[in-house]
Design a protein around this motif. Sequence first.
Motif, PDB file in Angstrom:
ATOM      1  N   LEU A 108      44.727  43.509  59.835  1.00 41.03           N
ATOM      2  CA  LEU A 108      45.855  43.060  59.020  1.00 41.03           C
ATOM      3  C   LEU A 108      45.497  41.798  58.242  1.00 41.03           C
ATOM      4  O   LEU A 108      45.956  41.608  57.105  1.00 41.03           O
ATOM      5  CB  LEU A 108      47.072  42.816  59.906  1.00 41.03           C
ATOM      6  CG  LEU A 108      47.585  44.027  60.685  1.00 41.03           C
ATOM      7  CD1 LEU A 108      48.795  43.645  61.525  1.00 41.03           C
ATOM      8  CD2 LEU A 108      47.927  45.171  59.735  1.00 41.03           C
ATOM      9  N   THR A 109      44.682  40.942  58.832  1.00 39.90           N
ATOM     10  CA  THR A 109      44.181  39.774  58.104  1.00 39.90           C
ATOM     11  C   THR A 109      43.350  40.211  56.906  1.00 39.90           C
ATOM     12  O   THR A 109      43.476  39.661  55.801  1.00 39.90           O
ATOM     13  CB  THR A 109      43.338  38.895  59.050  1.00 39.90           C
ATOM     14  OG1 THR A 109      44.185  38.411  60.105  1.00 39.90           O
ATOM     15  CG2 THR A 109      42.717  37.721  58.316  1.00 39.90           C
ATOM     16  N   ALA A 110      42.494  41.209  57.110  1.00 42.34           N
ATOM     17  CA  ALA A 110      41.691  41.742  55.999  1.00 42.34           C
ATOM     18  C   ALA A 110      42.583  42.333  54.917  1.00 42.34           C
ATOM     19  O   ALA A 110      42.363  42.110  53.716  1.00 42.34           O
ATOM     20  CB  ALA A 110      40.713  42.795  56.520  1.00 42.34           C
ATOM     21  N   LEU A 111      43.597  43.083  55.327  1.00 46.73           N
ATOM     22  CA  LEU A 111      44.517  43.699  54.371  1.00 46.73           C
ATOM     23  C   LEU A 111      45.204  42.632  53.518  1.00 46.73           C
ATOM     24  O   LEU A 111      45.271  42.744  52.284  1.00 46.73           O
ATOM     25  CB  LEU A 111      45.558  44.519  55.129  1.00 46.73           C
ATOM     26  CG  LEU A 111      46.709  45.093  54.305  1.00 46.73           C
ATOM     27  CD1 LEU A 111      46.203  46.111  53.294  1.00 46.73           C
ATOM     28  CD2 LEU A 111      47.757  45.721  55.230  1.00 46.73           C
ATOM     29  N   ALA A 112      45.698  41.582  54.164  1.00 46.44           N
ATOM     30  CA  ALA A 112      46.403  40.523  53.431  1.00 46.44           C
ATOM     31  C   ALA A 112      45.480  39.835  52.434  1.00 46.44           C
ATOM     32  O   ALA A 112      45.849  39.611  51.274  1.00 46.44           O
ATOM     33  CB  ALA A 112      46.983  39.505  54.410  1.00 46.44           C
ATOM     34  N   HIS A 113      44.268  39.503  52.857  1.00 44.89           N
ATOM     35  CA  HIS A 113      43.353  38.792  51.959  1.00 44.89           C
ATOM     36  C   HIS A 113      42.859  39.682  50.825  1.00 44.89           C
ATOM     37  O   HIS A 113      42.702  39.222  49.691  1.00 44.89           O
ATOM     38  CB  HIS A 113      42.182  38.208  52.749  1.00 44.89           C
ATOM     39  CG  HIS A 113      42.542  36.957  53.485  1.00 44.89           C
ATOM     40  ND1 HIS A 113      43.264  36.970  54.660  1.00 44.89           N
ATOM     41  CD2 HIS A 113      42.315  35.635  53.207  1.00 44.89           C
ATOM     42  CE1 HIS A 113      43.458  35.733  55.069  1.00 44.89           C
ATOM     43  NE2 HIS A 113      42.893  34.904  54.207  1.00 44.89           N
ATOM     44  N   ALA A 114      42.620  40.945  51.109  1.00 40.69           N
ATOM     45  CA  ALA A 114      42.216  41.860  50.038  1.00 40.69           C
ATOM     46  C   ALA A 114      43.344  42.039  49.023  1.00 40.69           C
ATOM     47  O   ALA A 114      43.100  42.140  47.805  1.00 40.69           O
ATOM     48  CB  ALA A 114      41.815  43.210  50.623  1.00 40.69           C
ATOM     49  N   THR A 115      44.593  42.047  49.498  1.00 39.61           N
ATOM     50  CA  THR A 115      45.743  42.145  48.595  1.00 39.61           C
ATOM     51  C   THR A 115      45.833  40.904  47.715  1.00 39.61           C
ATOM     52  O   THR A 115      46.024  40.991  46.489  1.00 39.61           O
ATOM     53  CB  THR A 115      47.036  42.319  49.406  1.00 39.61           C
ATOM     54  OG1 THR A 115      46.945  43.498  50.207  1.00 39.61           O
ATOM     55  CG2 THR A 115      48.246  42.425  48.479  1.00 39.61           C
TER      56      THR A 115
END
Length: 366
Positions: free
Chosen positions: A76-83
């Motif tokens: 979820l951290t990866a998802l947020a930063h990629a967004t």
Amino acid sequence: MKFTFGNLPSIGWVDPVGKLVELAQLCEREGMDRFGVSDWRFYHDCFVVMTACLQATSRLEVESLVTDPFVRHPSLTALAHATMDDLSHGRAILGIGAGVEQPTFWGYDRARPREAVRDAVEICRRMFAGETVTYQGNVISVAGAKLNFPPYRRDLPILIAARGAKMLELAGELGDIVHLASFFVNAGHHRDNLEHVQRGADRAARRMGTFEIDISMPCSVSEDRDAARRAAKRPAAQGILWTAAAERYSRDRKDWVRPEQFNVPEHVVEALASWDFWTEARFPDRLADLITDDVLDQFALAGTPEECAERLVALQRELPEVTGVRIYAVPPAGKPLFEGYVDMVKGFGRVARLVNGAARPAHAVA
């Protein structure tokens, strides 16, 4: 040298979230390179603040400074930063640390934090690359995690913050940005830290100079030199307690040894340990009076813009591997906190220009 302004929101911050965005905009106007957003529990949400700051700026990079592997699953951290990276066309940075100096509140286990950071970096980096990630880690695992959109950058930078020797080695092995998080402003100590970074880099066959290295710098800047130095005693006290392993979270750290360069009198350490900086925003005057000028200069950058620039130039010469500095600013007393931070940003904008050559301090000429 790259300049990051970042220690907000933090203890004592009570202003509306929009004020953080205004500070990010001011950082951009003042020529700062990056704006770091903290992930302190139950302050304004780190990722929401980062998103707002990215939308309100056009050049400034914005980083989580720092999150950790436990408060959210790394997928979820990866998802947020990629967004955020997609939204900003490549201006988000993922900053991560072990999270061992944060309260848990809901009692989750922080087993083997260094290995948890390794697992988190592996999961995030593979997700940033567009992979479907099934990974069995030593601490954190994931099955079938994938971004359902094309990543803007497949090499979104990952900053790893570290103080202990083994974490420094991990940062040297894996980080795009190695963040030397110690508040001990001592060139010899940082030289020791860099040796650990080098060991980690060697383990991964990486050359020093192929990744960034920045350092935390507790500081206060003002044309009123005495006021700046008084204000800097608060973060200096934090640095003393961290370095001495004398505050609530670092006392139990088995990976921490006082640096040989640490020479603060033990009676000062013991007195400072009566202050819980995690919950008490105000630093008592009776404790501030114990921090003499020579001790202050070991743990903070404080004074006029010209004086601070001169010290940074000297540090840059002693530590040429260092590519950036993270400004952990504390404003002098006498103004509302937000106005004080505005003054800090403007002051350090001047420091950055002096250090990077738009103007040069008279005594910094080679």
